[in-house]
Motif scaffolding. Sequence first.
Motif, mmCIF file in Angstrom:
data_model
loop_
_atom_site.group_PDB
_atom_site.id
_atom_site.type_symbol
_atom_site.label_atom_id
_atom_site.label_comp_id
_atom_site.label_asym_id
_atom_site.label_seq_id
_atom_site.Cartn_x
_atom_site.Cartn_y
_atom_site.Cartn_z
ATOM 1 N N ASN A 71 57.179 -1.212 48.407
ATOM 2 C CA ASN A 71 56.493 -1.472 49.714
ATOM 3 C C ASN A 71 56.199 -2.998 50.275
ATOM 4 O OD1 ASN A 71 56.836 1.413 50.898
ATOM 5 N ND2 ASN A 71 55.041 1.686 49.752
ATOM 6 N N ASP A 72 56.905 -3.526 49.168
ATOM 7 C CA ASP A 72 56.227 -5.073 49.676
ATOM 8 C C ASP A 72 57.730 -6.054 49.871
ATOM 9 O OD1 ASP A 72 55.370 -7.768 48.800
ATOM 10 O OD2 ASP A 72 53.470 -7.638 47.991
ATOM 11 N N ASP A 73 57.588 -6.649 51.215
ATOM 12 C CA ASP A 73 59.080 -6.996 51.302
ATOM 13 C C ASP A 73 59.484 -8.028 50.726
ATOM 14 O OD1 ASP A 73 58.822 -5.719 53.735
ATOM 15 O OD2 ASP A 73 57.829 -6.824 54.869
ATOM 16 N N GLU A 74 57.934 -8.812 49.623
ATOM 17 C CA GLU A 74 58.660 -10.279 48.664
ATOM 18 C C GLU A 74 58.399 -9.869 47.556
ATOM 19 O OE1 GLU A 74 58.323 -13.078 49.593
ATOM 20 O OE2 GLU A 74 58.169 -12.570 51.444
ATOM 21 N N LEU A 75 58.442 -8.537 47.235
ATOM 22 C CA LEU A 75 58.381 -8.006 45.834
ATOM 23 C C LEU A 75 59.501 -6.982 45.641
ATOM 24 C CD1 LEU A 75 54.901 -7.859 44.825
ATOM 25 C CD2 LEU A 75 56.816 -9.199 43.659
ATOM 26 N N SER A 76 59.726 -5.939 46.956
ATOM 27 C CA SER A 76 61.106 -4.673 47.039
ATOM 28 C C SER A 76 62.513 -4.337 45.809
ATOM 29 C CB SER A 76 61.100 -4.631 48.072
ATOM 30 O OG SER A 76 61.619 -5.739 48.568
ATOM 31 N N ASP A 77 62.835 -5.973 45.989
ATOM 32 C CA ASP A 77 63.764 -5.152 44.875
ATOM 33 C C ASP A 77 63.966 -6.021 43.781
ATOM 34 O OD1 ASP A 77 63.605 -8.444 45.219
ATOM 35 O OD2 ASP A 77 65.163 -8.826 46.638
ATOM 36 N N LEU A 78 62.260 -6.202 43.014
ATOM 37 C CA LEU A 78 61.763 -6.408 41.746
ATOM 38 C C LEU A 78 63.116 -5.635 41.124
ATOM 39 C CD1 LEU A 78 60.358 -8.191 38.782
ATOM 40 C CD2 LEU A 78 58.927 -6.297 40.170
ATOM 41 N N PRO A 79 63.503 -5.620 39.966
ATOM 42 C CA PRO A 79 64.167 -4.320 38.764
ATOM 43 C C PRO A 79 62.742 -4.025 38.351
ATOM 44 C CG PRO A 79 64.874 -6.773 38.850
ATOM 45 C CD PRO A 79 63.927 -6.749 39.199
ATOM 46 N N ILE A 80 62.689 -2.365 38.033
ATOM 47 C CA ILE A 80 61.058 -1.982 37.003
ATOM 48 C C ILE A 80 62.065 -1.004 36.481
ATOM 49 C CG2 ILE A 80 59.782 -0.356 37.504
ATOM 50 C CD1 ILE A 80 59.190 -1.113 40.471
ATOM 51 N N ILE A 81 61.552 -1.075 35.116
ATOM 52 C CA ILE A 81 61.678 0.000 33.609
ATOM 53 C C ILE A 81 60.972 0.757 33.478
ATOM 54 C CG2 ILE A 81 62.926 0.497 31.958
ATOM 55 C CD1 ILE A 81 64.584 -2.053 31.872
ATOM 56 N N MET A 82 60.451 1.624 34.005
ATOM 57 C CA MET A 82 59.491 3.024 33.106
ATOM 58 C C MET A 82 59.496 3.198 32.317
ATOM 59 S SD MET A 82 58.655 5.182 36.542
ATOM 60 C CE MET A 82 57.533 4.589 38.069
ATOM 61 N N LEU A 83 58.495 2.652 30.849
ATOM 62 C CA LEU A 83 58.452 3.467 29.554
ATOM 63 C C LEU A 83 57.113 3.412 29.524
ATOM 64 C CD1 LEU A 83 59.012 2.633 26.519
ATOM 65 C CD2 LEU A 83 57.793 0.674 26.758
ATOM 66 N N ASP A 101 64.637 1.516 38.088
ATOM 67 C CA ASP A 101 65.435 1.389 37.518
ATOM 68 C C ASP A 101 65.855 1.996 36.901
ATOM 69 O OD1 ASP A 101 66.679 -0.057 40.212
ATOM 70 O OD2 ASP A 101 64.723 -1.554 39.457
ATOM 71 N N ASP A 102 65.278 2.620 36.024
ATOM 72 C CA ASP A 102 65.393 3.311 34.966
ATOM 73 C C ASP A 102 64.282 3.815 34.509
ATOM 74 O OD1 ASP A 102 67.326 4.187 32.043
ATOM 75 O OD2 ASP A 102 68.075 2.199 32.197
ATOM 76 N N TYR A 103 64.079 4.905 33.332
ATOM 77 C CA TYR A 103 63.043 5.057 32.840
ATOM 78 C C TYR A 103 63.713 5.713 31.520
ATOM 79 C CZ TYR A 103 59.339 9.413 33.326
ATOM 80 O OH TYR A 103 58.914 9.632 32.917
ATOM 81 N N VAL A 104 62.614 5.213 30.256
ATOM 82 C CA VAL A 104 62.678 4.936 28.938
ATOM 83 C C VAL A 104 61.699 5.430 28.938
ATOM 84 C CG1 VAL A 104 63.261 3.418 26.827
ATOM 85 C CG2 VAL A 104 64.221 3.035 28.593
ATOM 86 N N THR A 105 61.412 6.577 27.690
ATOM 87 C CA THR A 105 60.035 7.726 27.131
ATOM 88 C C THR A 105 60.176 7.136 25.655
ATOM 89 O OG1 THR A 105 62.117 9.232 26.241
ATOM 90 C CG2 THR A 105 61.151 9.707 28.687
ATOM 91 N N LYS A 106 58.804 6.803 25.656
ATOM 92 C CA LYS A 106 58.344 7.569 23.940
ATOM 93 C C LYS A 106 58.376 8.561 23.223
ATOM 94 C CE LYS A 106 54.770 4.182 26.574
ATOM 95 N NZ LYS A 106 53.434 4.150 25.947
ATOM 96 N N PRO A 107 57.909 8.222 22.209
ATOM 97 C CA PRO A 107 59.103 6.398 21.162
ATOM 98 C C PRO A 107 60.430 6.903 21.833
ATOM 99 C CG PRO A 107 59.600 9.038 19.892
ATOM 100 C CD PRO A 107 58.945 9.578 20.904
ATOM 101 N N PHE A 108 60.621 5.152 21.270
ATOM 102 C CA PHE A 108 61.791 4.797 21.821
ATOM 103 C C PHE A 108 62.591 3.948 21.086
ATOM 104 C CE2 PHE A 108 58.448 1.958 22.890
ATOM 105 C CZ PHE A 108 58.948 0.499 22.789
ATOM 106 N N SER A 109 64.330 3.265 21.151
ATOM 107 C CA SER A 109 64.634 2.501 20.526
ATOM 108 C C SER A 109 63.890 0.945 20.831
ATOM 109 C CB SER A 109 65.770 2.756 20.680
ATOM 110 O OG SER A 109 66.380 1.358 19.859
ATOM 111 N N PRO A 110 63.595 -0.056 20.628
ATOM 112 C CA PRO A 110 63.571 -1.633 20.766
ATOM 113 C C PRO A 110 64.993 -2.072 21.472
ATOM 114 C CG PRO A 110 62.158 -1.070 18.962
ATOM 115 C CD PRO A 110 62.889 -0.040 18.967
ATOM 116 N N ARG A 111 65.570 -1.632 20.146
ATOM 117 C CA ARG A 111 67.150 -2.492 20.310
ATOM 118 C C ARG A 111 67.661 -1.192 21.867
ATOM 119 N NH1 ARG A 111 70.611 -1.664 15.764
ATOM 120 N NH2 ARG A 111 72.484 -2.711 16.815
ATOM 121 N N GLU A 112 67.517 -0.083 22.501
ATOM 122 C CA GLU A 112 68.254 0.260 23.794
ATOM 123 C C GLU A 112 67.584 -0.256 24.374
ATOM 124 O OE1 GLU A 112 68.293 4.400 25.881
ATOM 125 O OE2 GLU A 112 67.690 4.830 23.641
ATOM 126 N N LEU A 113 65.713 -0.663 24.151
ATOM 127 C CA LEU A 113 64.902 -0.749 25.191
ATOM 128 C C LEU A 113 65.910 -2.655 25.961
ATOM 129 C CD1 LEU A 113 62.920 -0.951 27.740
ATOM 130 C CD2 LEU A 113 61.447 -1.919 25.663
#
Length: 235
Positions: A71-83, A101-113
């Motif tokens: 909802n912030d005009d300055e940040l609205s296109d910032l890519p977000i990966i939820m971990l 933009d993406d959703y990674v669940t724990k436990p996770f592979s650091p290489r995949e992230l």
Amino acid sequence: MKEKKILVVDDEENIVELVKFNLEKEGYQVFVTYDGQAALDKLQEEDIDLLVLDLMLPEIGGLDICRQIRNDDELSDLPIIMLTAKEKEVDRILGLELGADDYVTKPFSPRELVARVKAILRRTGSSGQKTDEDCIKLGEIVIDLNKYEVLLDDKQVNFTPKEFELLMLLAKNAGKVLTRNFLLKEIWGYGYNGDTRTVDVHIRRTRQKLNNNLAEDVEYIETVRGVGYRFKELE
């Protein structure tokens, strides 16, 4: 080339250090915070290129942070990966609905992230001189492939990276039906462990932005039941 800045937000120190170590190995400049308010403060201080965000945080939760960013005009296109440790489908869908933009669940592979970070930054970091081939023009819709910008009725409208990629892919193939599985593979990449509901969520948000910002009452992204989606051919 400018060093990409990544902000990692998680209240588990071992997770933060693991992510930070693996991203720094790839040449990224990494900032870290351990609570939601500190994350929002850091976003105001630094020109961050991508956010890796936990959901369960002190002060302000990850979903609220995501909502504020979109909802912030300055940040609205910032890519977000939820971990996050929240792995239920309802949590994934909610996160995507709010603009992740993406959703990674724990436990996770650091290489995949790291691979997912690279994929998003590679798609959002293109540059160069603009030519006609770098723009897709369909009616009152102009998609600038270099700047990752979309003009609707001559007004710039912010799309998240995944929304932009979906819109670009559909527009490039106007008139063709693209299946959900094809879109999932092309946009999220091989090995993505989400399902086609991810595509549906992003299509819904992309379609809403088109409908809210164009004067014509046209369904630009058409649903082909049981198959996928098609961008309407415009004269």
